[in-house]
Design an enzyme around this catalytic site. Structure first.
Site, PDB file in Angstrom:
ATOM      1  N   THR A  68       0.879  -1.133  -0.119  1.00 38.85           N
ATOM      2  CA  THR A  68       0.029   0.044  -0.139  1.00 38.85           C
ATOM      3  C   THR A  68       0.786   1.187   0.055  1.00 38.85           C
ATOM      4  O   THR A  68       1.521   1.460   1.055  1.00 38.85           O
ATOM      5  CB  THR A  68      -0.941   0.095   1.193  1.00 38.85           C
ATOM      6  OG1 THR A  68      -1.745  -1.020   1.137  1.00 38.85           O
ATOM      7  CG2 THR A  68      -1.743   1.217   1.168  1.00 38.85           C
TER       8      THR A  68
ATOM      9  N   LYS B  70      -7.535   1.748  -2.732  1.00 36.07           N
ATOM     10  CA  LYS B  70      -7.277   1.317  -1.290  1.00 36.07           C
ATOM     11  C   LYS B  70      -7.195   2.184  -0.340  1.00 36.07           C
ATOM     12  O   LYS B  70      -7.809   2.321   0.880  1.00 36.07           O
ATOM     13  CB  LYS B  70      -5.679   0.647  -1.382  1.00 36.07           C
ATOM     14  CG  LYS B  70      -5.253   0.279  -0.111  1.00 36.07           C
ATOM     15  CD  LYS B  70      -5.957  -1.080   0.384  1.00 36.07           C
ATOM     16  CE  LYS B  70      -5.663  -1.460   1.894  1.00 36.07           C
ATOM     17  NZ  LYS B  70      -4.216  -1.968   1.843  1.00 36.07           N
TER      18      LYS B  70
ATOM     19  N   LYS C 118      -0.453   4.554   8.841  1.00 30.50           N
ATOM     20  CA  LYS C 118       0.256   4.970   7.591  1.00 30.50           C
ATOM     21  C   LYS C 118      -0.882   5.103   6.481  1.00 30.50           C
ATOM     22  O   LYS C 118      -0.612   5.980   5.680  1.00 30.50           O
ATOM     23  CB  LYS C 118       0.906   3.627   7.197  1.00 30.50           C
ATOM     24  CG  LYS C 118       1.488   3.560   5.806  1.00 30.50           C
ATOM     25  CD  LYS C 118       2.177   2.243   5.520  1.00 30.50           C
ATOM     26  CE  LYS C 118       2.245   2.194   3.937  1.00 30.50           C
ATOM     27  NZ  LYS C 118       2.241   0.915   3.513  1.00 30.50           N
TER      28      LYS C 118
END
Length: 305
Positions: free
Chosen positions: A100, A175, A250
């Site tokens: 990611t 995402k 994150k």
């Protein structure tokens, strides 16, 4: 058909994903900087290479699952032992980037791969460690239609749902949008349970109502932040991840970067990013992200006192 696959990054997510590929009959060569990750992968039939470059040298497909965009781009370009992945791979290798990372980093990785004569797709995942082990991940893919079809069979070995979201970078875009929803919803679900506790509701009663009403969401029905109603949720294992608080912090940070770069006004999303950043910094980094409820509960007790 079996393929020769290099898997770079054999941690909590990459290790089980590589094991599922081996179980499906693929030849998988892996590399990770952590010796324990290599040992665990080897027990599942993954061949271990001395360097990442060695792992990709004879691979048809290279899958990367790394901590950040910086790590992905450094691995592609090289500079470490054995050189970069792009230089080491044979012509026309298909690179599947499943970390990611920022959308801009995904597009930069695609450009680097194309310049080196390779194919590249971004295919981040949703489903956490449980989904990686069970092979039930969702892959969000940014790719050309042809490259998507080339990768589909391999992705379906590791996941239950594979979605082509658009051109390169679109998988990462999907995402971070998804995890923005997830982070906000987990905070809301956790606040609701703490409020329910204060009002005298049992966890089961609130779950039974909300899971069948308009409050229904994944954060409630799959990753419920209190023990009991969903036996498989991390709350029943002292909040062992799962999906760690550091990773949620994150991902929400990436979402905030995208919000700022696009000019989207998103007050709730930005607040959720602040909450999870503080949670990770103050001891929650290694806990499941649903452990945010413990912070909400503790602060509520402090406020009452």
């Amino acid at each position: 058909m079996s393929a020769s696959i290099a898997f770079i990054g054999l941690g909590n997510m990459g290790g089980p994903m590589a094991a599922n590929l081996v179980a499906a009959g693929h030849h998988v060569t892996g590399f990770d900087l952590v010796p324990a990750a290599l040992e665990a992968a080897a027990t599942h039939g993954v061949a271990i290479a001395a360097t990442a470059a060695e792992a990709v040298a004879t691979a048809d497909v290279v899958i990367t699952m790394l901590p950040s965009g910086r790590h992905v781009l450094e691995a592609y370009r090289g500079g470490g032992p054995g050189g970069g992945l792009l230089a080491a791979a044979g012509a026309g290798t298909l690179f599947i980037e499943s970390s990611t990372i920022a959308v801009d980093d995904a597009r930069a990785a695609h450009a680097l791969a194309a310049e080196a004569g390779h194919r590249n797709i971004d295919a981040p995942v949703s489903g956490g460690v449980i989904g990686a082990i069970a092979g039930t991940l969702t892959f969000m893919v940014g790719a050309s239609p042809a490259d998507f079809e080339s990768a589909r069979g391999i992705l379906e070995t590791m996941g239950r749902r594979v979605v082509l979201c658009g051109e390169p970078g679109s998988g990462q875009a999907a995402k971070i949008c998804n995890n923005l929803i997830l982070g906000v919803s987990m905070i809301a679900v956790s606040e609701a349970f703490v409020l329910g506790e204060k009002l005298g509701l049992t966890h089961q009663a609130l779950f039974d109502v909300a899971s069948a009403a308009s409050g229904q969401c994944w954060a409630l029905t799959t990753n419920c932040p209190v023990p009991g109603p969903v036996p498989a949720s991390p709350a029943n294992r002292d909040y062992q991840p799962g999906f760690a608080g550091a990773l949620m912090a994150k991902d929400l940070g990436l979402a905030v970067e995208a919000l700022h770069s696009t000019g989207v006004e998103a007050e709730v999303g930005s607040l959720a990013a602040d909450i999870y950043r503080k949670f990770a910094d103050e001891g929650g980094a290694g806990l499941d992200f649903s452990a945010i409820i413990t912070v909400i509960r503790a602060r509520s007790e402090g406020a009452a006192a």
